[in-house]
Design a protein around this motif. Structure first.
Motif, PDB file in Angstrom:
ATOM      1  N   LEU A 141      32.934   9.767  -0.781  1.00  0.00           N
ATOM      2  CA  LEU A 141      33.016   9.920  -2.283  1.00  0.00           C
ATOM      3  C   LEU A 141      32.628   8.499  -3.024  1.00  0.00           C
ATOM      4  CD1 LEU A 141      33.950  11.737  -4.694  1.00  0.00           C
ATOM      5  CD2 LEU A 141      36.328  10.721  -4.211  1.00  0.00           C
ATOM      6  N   MET A 142      32.038   8.864  -3.974  1.00  0.00           N
ATOM      7  CA  MET A 142      31.508   7.348  -4.718  1.00  0.00           C
ATOM      8  C   MET A 142      31.568   8.003  -6.138  1.00  0.00           C
ATOM      9  SD  MET A 142      28.215   6.190  -2.583  1.00  0.00           S
ATOM     10  CE  MET A 142      28.261   5.801  -1.019  1.00  0.00           C
ATOM     11  N   GLN A 143      31.620   6.748  -6.963  1.00  0.00           N
ATOM     12  CA  GLN A 143      32.006   7.113  -8.491  1.00  0.00           C
ATOM     13  C   GLN A 143      30.744   6.105  -9.199  1.00  0.00           C
ATOM     14  OE1 GLN A 143      35.544   6.027  -9.730  1.00  0.00           O
ATOM     15  NE2 GLN A 143      35.250   6.378 -11.969  1.00  0.00           N
ATOM     16  N   LEU A 144      30.196   6.612 -10.191  1.00  0.00           N
ATOM     17  CA  LEU A 144      29.160   6.130 -11.117  1.00  0.00           C
ATOM     18  C   LEU A 144      29.983   5.050 -11.939  1.00  0.00           C
ATOM     19  CD1 LEU A 144      26.362   5.549 -11.732  1.00  0.00           C
ATOM     20  CD2 LEU A 144      26.557   7.303 -13.543  1.00  0.00           C
ATOM     21  N   LYS A 145      29.760   3.655 -11.634  1.00  0.00           N
ATOM     22  CA  LYS A 145      30.268   2.721 -12.733  1.00  0.00           C
ATOM     23  C   LYS A 145      29.223   1.672 -13.180  1.00  0.00           C
ATOM     24  CE  LYS A 145      35.086   2.903 -11.248  1.00  0.00           C
ATOM     25  NZ  LYS A 145      36.392   2.024 -10.856  1.00  0.00           N
ATOM     26  N   GLY A 146      28.985   1.500 -14.508  1.00  0.00           N
ATOM     27  CA  GLY A 146      28.127   0.466 -14.996  1.00  0.00           C
ATOM     28  C   GLY A 146      26.785   0.859 -14.342  1.00  0.00           C
ATOM     29  N   GLY A 147      26.331   1.990 -14.359  1.00  0.00           N
ATOM     30  CA  GLY A 147      25.072   2.279 -13.674  1.00  0.00           C
ATOM     31  C   GLY A 147      24.999   2.307 -12.029  1.00  0.00           C
ATOM     32  N   ARG A 148      25.878   1.809 -11.363  1.00  0.00           N
ATOM     33  CA  ARG A 148      25.898   1.772  -9.908  1.00  0.00           C
ATOM     34  C   ARG A 148      26.820   2.780  -9.377  1.00  0.00           C
ATOM     35  NH1 ARG A 148      22.913  -2.899  -8.437  1.00  0.00           N
ATOM     36  NH2 ARG A 148      22.586  -4.393 -10.212  1.00  0.00           N
ATOM     37  N   LEU A 149      26.666   3.028  -8.245  1.00  0.00           N
ATOM     38  CA  LEU A 149      27.423   3.793  -7.321  1.00  0.00           C
ATOM     39  C   LEU A 149      28.238   2.883  -6.445  1.00  0.00           C
ATOM     40  CD1 LEU A 149      25.252   6.694  -5.877  1.00  0.00           C
ATOM     41  CD2 LEU A 149      26.811   7.100  -7.667  1.00  0.00           C
ATOM     42  N   GLU A 150      29.941   3.246  -6.788  1.00  0.00           N
ATOM     43  CA  GLU A 150      30.916   2.526  -6.002  1.00  0.00           C
ATOM     44  C   GLU A 150      31.593   3.327  -5.078  1.00  0.00           C
ATOM     45  OE1 GLU A 150      33.457   0.350  -8.565  1.00  0.00           O
ATOM     46  OE2 GLU A 150      31.760  -0.871  -9.545  1.00  0.00           O
ATOM     47  N   GLU A 151      31.875   2.757  -3.781  1.00  0.00           N
ATOM     48  CA  GLU A 151      32.524   3.470  -3.113  1.00  0.00           C
ATOM     49  C   GLU A 151      34.097   3.791  -3.242  1.00  0.00           C
ATOM     50  OE1 GLU A 151      32.732   1.123   0.320  1.00  0.00           O
ATOM     51  OE2 GLU A 151      31.020   1.756   1.511  1.00  0.00           O
ATOM     52  N   VAL A 152      34.445   4.910  -3.230  1.00  0.00           N
ATOM     53  CA  VAL A 152      35.991   5.552  -3.232  1.00  0.00           C
ATOM     54  C   VAL A 152      36.495   5.831  -2.073  1.00  0.00           C
ATOM     55  CG1 VAL A 152      37.224   6.974  -4.693  1.00  0.00           C
ATOM     56  CG2 VAL A 152      35.483   6.281  -5.676  1.00  0.00           C
TER      57      VAL A 152
END
Length: 929
Positions: A494-505
């Motif tokens: 699962l990833m989340q879009l933050k500041g135009g980038r995908l971050e691991e969750v």
């Protein structure tokens, strides 16, 4: 000229009306299951049906009486039941006292009650030994229609009364009897060639109705709740209403010419009509519907109909065996409804209410009212669909990027296309979603893209980290006036879009192994929870940065979840590799708070109307909730459609019965707390649960109070049996219960209480006698104790090494004869693969007493009988677990194949002999351990 047009219009209307009745409408959706001789029937001709008060289904065939519990058949015939004088069973009836009456063709009448049989023939007063029909009235009279006359057996009487002596009926064959709702009226009686009769105030009279005369032999009678008498004849269906006979079917309808063999009003008031050659018809008070032979019935000659307690309809046919019709809870749109291909990947409802279906190879179509309309958009490998704010339809493909249809019109071709040339990060499209601002978000096999103002932007991953390409499988957006959150479900987690980038969750910690969170579906509910459909990992709930998992251990039917929808009652609907199931969010909350021990989902598959239980994955949206509340799921065989509001649960708890109890392989006849002697400690229980809607989903569990600390589960495929070995002295109570296919448990268990006596040397009386003897003379007591020890098995405290069989008469030459043959049976014939193998049956094969066989195994092989048998079974299981050809089999399959009757017994034995579970053994050996 105007008059001519009017006549033409009337002619057209009349023609259409006639055509409507000439082509009977199909029955409401039912699922059909059929049993024939291949499944255990003695013969494929089923002539009569009844369900007894216990819950068993009984039916009469040409070659015996059959009892059915939904899983197994038991056949009664003149070879195993002497009181059945003829094997052709023509009529069945159960009286108020639980007696089952069985009419035969030439063997008279038999009655079974409490497993005791009685037979009645012309010698006992019947007018004829060929019984045609049985009927019991509300006063307790049993009416017997025979090939020669009408008989009555009054309640409490032993003598039959023949009513037709000297009357018009004498010499006539009585073919049908049914009750009457009129006060003071007795039953209606149909004859083979002399019309209709009735009993009025105890007198027998012919009935002469107005209207069309009954010209042909009567074959069936049934009075409905409104008082209409339905009459089946050798030439069609008649109806007697207000003293007048009429034909209810329109002209040229099959029911005006075909023989009607059976009639049955069901619990909803619908009349079922079984014909001789035209299949089944229904009459709902207005129209006739049909289910002929070519629509799934094994035979179109219908001889018997029965509605059971769960509203299933049973159909006895002349050559096609026994069938069960169950109301379908799922409808399926397939190629028969116009789909170019059954394998559908993605679904989307547009703003006009049309359902778009994207297929694996044969393009895109639109469905309205469960039928395919319009043209096919010829594009292969559709994996994603989305309709934007301008009603343009975005179509993602497996290899060729995106096609966009202006206005969602299939005729607007060629479509506008987007590939890597236009800025996409990959041409393999996996998901397309839009936000409120009008941005289009595209998931690919190589990351996330945003389409804004005619341009694509690739959303990269976190800075300063090296990742393999993100293979996106689902996109979900949580958006309100203040916040915007975009979630990505990927093969990597699962990833989340933050500041135009995908971050691991959530992601796997070991890139060399299969990811821990292979996400196929995402759903954000209105309560702020993010639900995850995991490929092999069950259902996940991500809330407040905490992940909760629900798997098969929690009660889910399957761990491979592809999509998640929520209905208006806050139930989650999950598609999987094996069916669709529903679980309430309240249950999920209660399980998380330890208020309940397990989930009880509603499970739907082929038995509920799905053409295939294997739902499709590899595309988004992989399910859709329609604007009318219906839920649609793509499968490998069409689109499954479920109306959550019309789902009715089976509220009938299954009756549970302990059918047989064996002690040391001998049947127990006394069921009122029998007392077994010491040594009678091998107890076998055979039980069943009578639920017929989906017998394959019925679960049973049992427990021996005084021995078991918890309930033992019996999976649907396991043998309905339990065995206990080496039970010690004491009081015991065996309990067994079951739940139906919708998870409703029978709160009342079937029980069997018994006691195993202590050996005489452990009983209080023995110690009293010993004390008395000691007081009389110490010397005599000492002599008595020495004599006792020589004649019996060692008492507690006996010296180590004292021979257990010191007084046995087993000869050495007997051992030398039996032992080689025993080993040959095990190693060559592999008799240990039989789940019902026991000490006594094995001893019979070897022609030796079972006590001697037990001694040979104990002394010469240094094992108990159970360990001896299980040692061979475990060796065979180990081979199968490591055989690549057996990889498609489950652990339970291996257990059955090697002679174990349950998974729990298999696991216990396997761990005893190997020190590990079967799964651990298989995993360890395949890793080279």
């Amino acid at each position: 000229m105007r008059h001519g047009k009017t006549n033409l219009l009337l002619s057209i209307i009349v023609g259409i009306s006639i055509l409507y009745f000439l082509i009977p409408t199909p029955l409401a959706p039912y699922t059909l299951e059929t049993w024939t001789t291949e499944e255990g029937l003695p013969q494929n001709s089923v002539l009569c049906l009844v369900q007894d008060k216990t819950g068993y289904i009984w039916f009469g065939a040409q070659s015996g009486l059959v009892r059915f519990d939904g899983v197994a058949f038991r056949v009664y015939n003149r070879w195993n039941t002497p009181h059945l004088n003829n094997d052709k069973i023509t009529a069945l009836y159960e009286d108020s006292g639980g007696g089952l009456w069985v009419g035969t063709d030439g063997g008279g009448l038999s009655r079974m009650k409490d497993h005791e049989w009685t037979s009645y023939t012309a010698k006992e007063g019947l007018s004829n030994d060929s019984v045609r029909v049985l009927y019991g009235d509300r006063q307790g009279n049993l009416w017997i229609g025979a090939a020669n006359g009408l008989n009555r057996l009054a309640p409490g009487k032993e003598k039959f009364e023949i009513l037709t002596t000297g009357d018009d009926l004498w010499g006539n064959s009585i073919t049908a009897i049914t009750g009457s709702t009129k006060a003071g009226a007795g039953p209606w009686i149909g004859t083979d060639d002399n019309g209709l009769y009735y009993i009025n105030n105890g007198k027998y009279q012919p009935y002469k109705p107005e209207g069309e005369p009954i010209r042909h032999g009567i074959t069936a009678l049934s009075e409905d709740r409104s008082g209409r008498l339905w009459i089946g004849t050798q030439k069609g269906l008649l109806c007697l209403e207000k003293g007048r006979i009429q034909r209810p079917a329109p002209a040229n309808h099959p029911l005006n010419d075909s023989a009607v063999r059976s009639l049955m009003p069901d619990s909803s008031g619908v009349l079922w009509i079984g014909t001789d050659g035209e299949g089944i018809f229904q009459f709902n008070g207005k129209t006739f519907s049909s289910l002929p032979f070519d629509r799934g019935l094994a035979d179109d000659f219908i001889y018997a109909l029965l509605e059971d307690r769960e509203a299933n309809v049973w159909v006895g046919t002349f050559t096609g065996g026994l069938s069960r019709l169950t109301r379908a809870r799922v409808s399926t749109i397939t190629t028969a409804d116009g789909l170019p291909q059954n394998l559908v990947r993605v679904l989307l409802e547009d703003r006009t209410g049309g359902l778009w279906a994207g297929m694996d190879r044969k393009g895109l179509v639109k469905i309205k009212n469960d039928k395919v309309t319009g043209d096919v958009f010829p594009i292969a490998g559709i994996t994603a669909l989305y309709q934007d704010n301008d009603n343009n339809l975005w179509i993602g493909t497996r290899q060729n990027g995106i096609a966009r249809l202006a206005g969602g019109n299939l005729r607007n071709s060629p479509a506008e296309t987007y590939t890597t040339r236009e800025g996409l990060s990959d041409n393999q499209i996996t998901a397309i979603r839009g936000d409120k601002a009008g941005n289009i978000w595209i998931g690919t096999a190589n990351g996330l893209n945003r389409f804004e103002k005619g341009k694509f932007t690739v959303c990269t991953q976190e800075k300063d980290k090296t990742y393999p390409p993100v293979h996106i499988q689902a996109i979900e957006i949580q958006e309100n006036a203040a916040t915007f959150t975009l979630w990505v479900g990927a093969a990597q987690g699962l990833m989340q879009l933050k500041g135009g980038r995908l971050e691991e969750v959530l992601t796997s910690t070991n890139g060399r192994e299969r990811p821990a969170y292979d996400i196929r579906g995402l759903y954000a509910d209105p309560r702020g929870n993010l639900w995850l459909g995991l490929n092999g990992g069950g259902l996940g709930r991500f809330s407040n940065a905490v992940l909760s998992l629900y798997t098969t251990d929690s009660g889910l039917p399957n761990n491979y979840i592809f999509s998640i929808l929520e209905d208006d009652q806050k139930n989650l609907w999950l598609s999987s590799s094996k069916g669709v199931f529903r679980v309430s969010t309240e249950q999920l909350d209660n399980l998380a708070q330890n208020k309940i021990k397990a989930l009880t989902p509603l499970y739907l598959d082929e038995k509920d109307g799905m053409e295939s239980s294997e739902c499709a994955t590899g595309g988004q949206p992989s399910a859709w909730k329609m604007s009318d509340g219906k839920l649609c799921f793509p499968t490998i065989k069409g689109v499954a459609v479920i109306d959550p509001g019309s789902i009715t649960l089976n509220h009938v708890p299954p009756p549970v019965i302990i059918e047989e109890v064996l002690v040391n392989s001998e049947p127990v006849t006394n069921r009122v707390k029998p007392i077994f002697q010491a040594g009678q400690n091998m107890i076998e229980f055979y039980f069943t649960a009578l639920s017929f809607t989906a017998p394959g989903r019925v679960k049973l569990r049992y427990k021996m109070e005084g021995f078991d600390s918890r309930w033992m589960e019996v999976a649907p495929r396991e043998k309905r049996a339990a065995m206990y070995l080496n039970l010690g002295p004491g009081d015991y109570r065996f309990l067994v219960t079951a739940c139906n296919s919708d998870g409703l448990w029978n709160e009342k268990s079937a029980t069997f209480e018994f006691m195993i006596k202590y050996p005489f040397y452990k009983q209080p009386l023995f110690y009293i006698l010993m004390a008395a003897l000691l007081l009389i003379t110490g010397a005599a007591a000492g002599t008595a104790r020495r004599f006792y020890r020589k004649k019996t098995q060692p008492m507690p405290g006996a010296k180590p090494g004292e021979p257990k069989y010191k007084t046995s008469a087993l000869l050495p030459e007997t051992v030398e004869q039996v032992l080689p043959r025993l080993l040959q049976l095990m190693e060559k014939e592999k008799v240990f693969l039989k789940a019902d193998l026991n000490l006594k049956s094995l001893a019979q094969r070897l022609n030796v007493h079972y006590n001697y066989l037990s001694q040979i195994i104990n002394e010469r092989l240094s094992q108990s009988f159970n360990d001896f048998i299980n040692s061979y079974r475990i060796q065979e299981a180990k081979k199968k677990l490591l055989d690549p050809a057996e990889d498609n089999k489950t652990i339970l399959d291996i257990a059955y194949d090697t002679g174990f009757y349950s998974k729990s017994v298999f696991n216990t034995a396997f761990k005893k002999f190997t020190g590990m579970t079967p799964s651990e053994f298989k995993r360890d050996k395949k890793k080279g351990g």
